[in-house]
Design a protein around this motif. Structure first.
Motif, PDB file in Angstrom:
ATOM      1  N   LYS A   1       0.964  -1.243   0.043  1.00  0.00           N
ATOM      2  CA  LYS A   1      -0.072  -0.011  -0.090  1.00  0.00           C
ATOM      3  C   LYS A   1       0.964   1.212  -0.002  1.00  0.00           C
ATOM      4  O   LYS A   1       1.650   1.356   1.129  1.00  0.00           O
ATOM      5  CB  LYS A   1      -0.925  -0.049   1.119  1.00  0.00           C
TER       6      LYS A   1
ATOM      7  N   LYS B   1       1.267   5.119  -1.874  1.00  0.00           N
ATOM      8  CA  LYS B   1       0.542   6.200  -2.857  1.00  0.00           C
ATOM      9  C   LYS B   1       1.933   6.932  -3.475  1.00  0.00           C
ATOM     10  O   LYS B   1       2.884   7.351  -3.062  1.00  0.00           O
ATOM     11  CB  LYS B   1      -0.106   7.177  -1.918  1.00  0.00           C
TER      12      LYS B   1
ATOM     13  N   PHE C   1      -5.400   9.122  -7.412  1.00  0.00           N
ATOM     14  CA  PHE C   1      -6.313   7.977  -6.918  1.00  0.00           C
ATOM     15  C   PHE C   1      -6.007   7.863  -5.490  1.00  0.00           C
ATOM     16  O   PHE C   1      -4.811   7.763  -5.037  1.00  0.00           O
ATOM     17  CB  PHE C   1      -5.928   6.700  -7.546  1.00  0.00           C
TER      18      PHE C   1
ATOM     19  N   ASN D   1      -6.693   5.213  -3.540  1.00  0.00           N
ATOM     20  CA  ASN D   1      -6.214   3.856  -2.914  1.00  0.00           C
ATOM     21  C   ASN D   1      -5.361   3.073  -4.044  1.00  0.00           C
ATOM     22  O   ASN D   1      -5.720   2.505  -4.893  1.00  0.00           O
ATOM     23  CB  ASN D   1      -7.409   2.789  -2.677  1.00  0.00           C
ATOM     24  N   GLN D   2      -4.115   3.355  -3.835  1.00  0.00           N
ATOM     25  CA  GLN D   2      -3.013   2.633  -4.546  1.00  0.00           C
ATOM     26  C   GLN D   2      -2.238   1.575  -4.003  1.00  0.00           C
ATOM     27  O   GLN D   2      -1.851   1.831  -2.820  1.00  0.00           O
ATOM     28  CB  GLN D   2      -1.923   3.822  -5.091  1.00  0.00           C
TER      29      GLN D   2
ATOM     30  N   GLU E   1      -4.149  -8.403  -9.234  1.00  0.00           N
ATOM     31  CA  GLU E   1      -5.247  -7.462  -9.678  1.00  0.00           C
ATOM     32  C   GLU E   1      -6.377  -8.042  -8.755  1.00  0.00           C
ATOM     33  O   GLU E   1      -7.212  -7.228  -8.416  1.00  0.00           O
ATOM     34  CB  GLU E   1      -5.064  -7.546 -11.239  1.00  0.00           C
TER      35      GLU E   1
ATOM     36  N   LYS F   1      -8.695  -5.731  -6.677  1.00  0.00           N
ATOM     37  CA  LYS F   1      -9.974  -5.186  -6.999  1.00  0.00           C
ATOM     38  C   LYS F   1     -10.761  -5.745  -5.843  1.00  0.00           C
ATOM     39  O   LYS F   1     -11.874  -4.746  -5.326  1.00  0.00           O
ATOM     40  CB  LYS F   1     -10.420  -6.085  -8.132  1.00  0.00           C
TER      41      LYS F   1
ATOM     42  N   ASP G   1     -10.834  -2.852  -2.923  1.00  0.00           N
ATOM     43  CA  ASP G   1     -11.061  -1.460  -3.392  1.00  0.00           C
ATOM     44  C   ASP G   1     -10.200  -0.590  -3.730  1.00  0.00           C
ATOM     45  O   ASP G   1      -9.999   0.565  -3.405  1.00  0.00           O
ATOM     46  CB  ASP G   1     -12.055  -0.841  -2.345  1.00  0.00           C
ATOM     47  N   THR G   2      -9.202  -1.222  -4.429  1.00  0.00           N
ATOM     48  CA  THR G   2      -7.842  -0.380  -4.922  1.00  0.00           C
ATOM     49  C   THR G   2      -8.118   0.114  -6.436  1.00  0.00           C
ATOM     50  O   THR G   2      -8.779  -0.486  -7.270  1.00  0.00           O
ATOM     51  CB  THR G   2      -6.704  -1.394  -4.971  1.00  0.00           C
ATOM     52  N   ASN G   3      -7.849   1.448  -6.364  1.00  0.00           N
ATOM     53  CA  ASN G   3      -8.065   2.061  -7.573  1.00  0.00           C
ATOM     54  C   ASN G   3      -6.878   2.167  -8.667  1.00  0.00           C
ATOM     55  O   ASN G   3      -7.339   2.205  -9.860  1.00  0.00           O
ATOM     56  CB  ASN G   3      -8.174   3.576  -7.457  1.00  0.00           C
ATOM     57  N   LEU G   4      -5.762   1.946  -8.328  1.00  0.00           N
ATOM     58  CA  LEU G   4      -4.652   1.846  -9.134  1.00  0.00           C
ATOM     59  C   LEU G   4      -3.321   0.999  -8.729  1.00  0.00           C
ATOM     60  O   LEU G   4      -3.345   0.959  -7.473  1.00  0.00           O
ATOM     61  CB  LEU G   4      -4.139   3.247  -9.229  1.00  0.00           C
TER      62      LEU G   4
ATOM     63  N   ASN H   1      -5.202   1.346 -14.154  1.00  0.00           N
ATOM     64  CA  ASN H   1      -6.465   1.568 -13.229  1.00  0.00           C
ATOM     65  C   ASN H   1      -6.967   0.409 -13.220  1.00  0.00           C
ATOM     66  O   ASN H   1      -7.358  -0.429 -14.168  1.00  0.00           O
ATOM     67  CB  ASN H   1      -7.303   2.736 -14.100  1.00  0.00           C
TER      68      ASN H   1
END
Length: 145
Positions: free
Chosen positions: A58, A60, A66, A68-69, A95, A99, A102-105, A144
């Motif tokens: 985790k 950023k 985004f 949540n990266q 991935e 997903k 709730d990860t954005n990127l 994304n």
């Protein structure tokens, strides 16, 4: 039998050392954040032997807006098991896991030699190549979710 499962950061060292840190001390296989609770490590097992690893952190990157990266690091497949689709399966596993959380990127610094592999999986280069000391030329890549 082939399986992907969560492993400890210490279990990544056998593959990281042979593939990513060849000829360097084993201590170089420990990455910042390896031991954090939100960091996950996955191993690809072939007949009970770990032949590939990947870690997600985790983390950023301020380039991306985004909230949540996650960053991928330490993606490695033992040489004799490369080009069999194991790397693709490990990335897909990450991935799917992200997903579901709730990860954005997803972003990472890809070695120059791995860029084509990641592009085939839908990742995009961002910016110019840069050098990581003692490792080589890299590109910032992202996707994304």
């Amino acid at each position: 039998m082939e399986i992907i499962k969560e492993i400890t950061f210490q279990e990544t060292f056998s593959v990281r050392h042979k593939v990513l840190r060849k000829g360097k001390p084993i201590e170089t296989c420990f990455f910042d954040g390896d031991n954090l609770e939100q960091t996950k490590h996955f191993g690809y097992f072939n007949n009970g032997k770990i032949v590939g690893v990947v870690s997600i952190y985790k983390n950023k990157n301020s380039i991306f807006k985004f909230p949540n990266q996650y960053q991928i690091r330490g993606m490695a497949i033992l040489e004799e098991f490369q080009e069999k689709g194991y790397g693709k399966l490990l990335i897909k596993h990450c991935e799917d896991y992200l997903k579901n959380n709730d990860t954005n990127l997803i972003w990472f610094n890809a070695r120059e030699t791995a860029v084509t592999f990641y592009e085939k999986l839908g990742y995009t280069k961002n910016g110019f190549p840069f050098t990581i000391t003692d490792v080589g030329i890299h590109f910032l890549m992202f996707k994304n979710l």
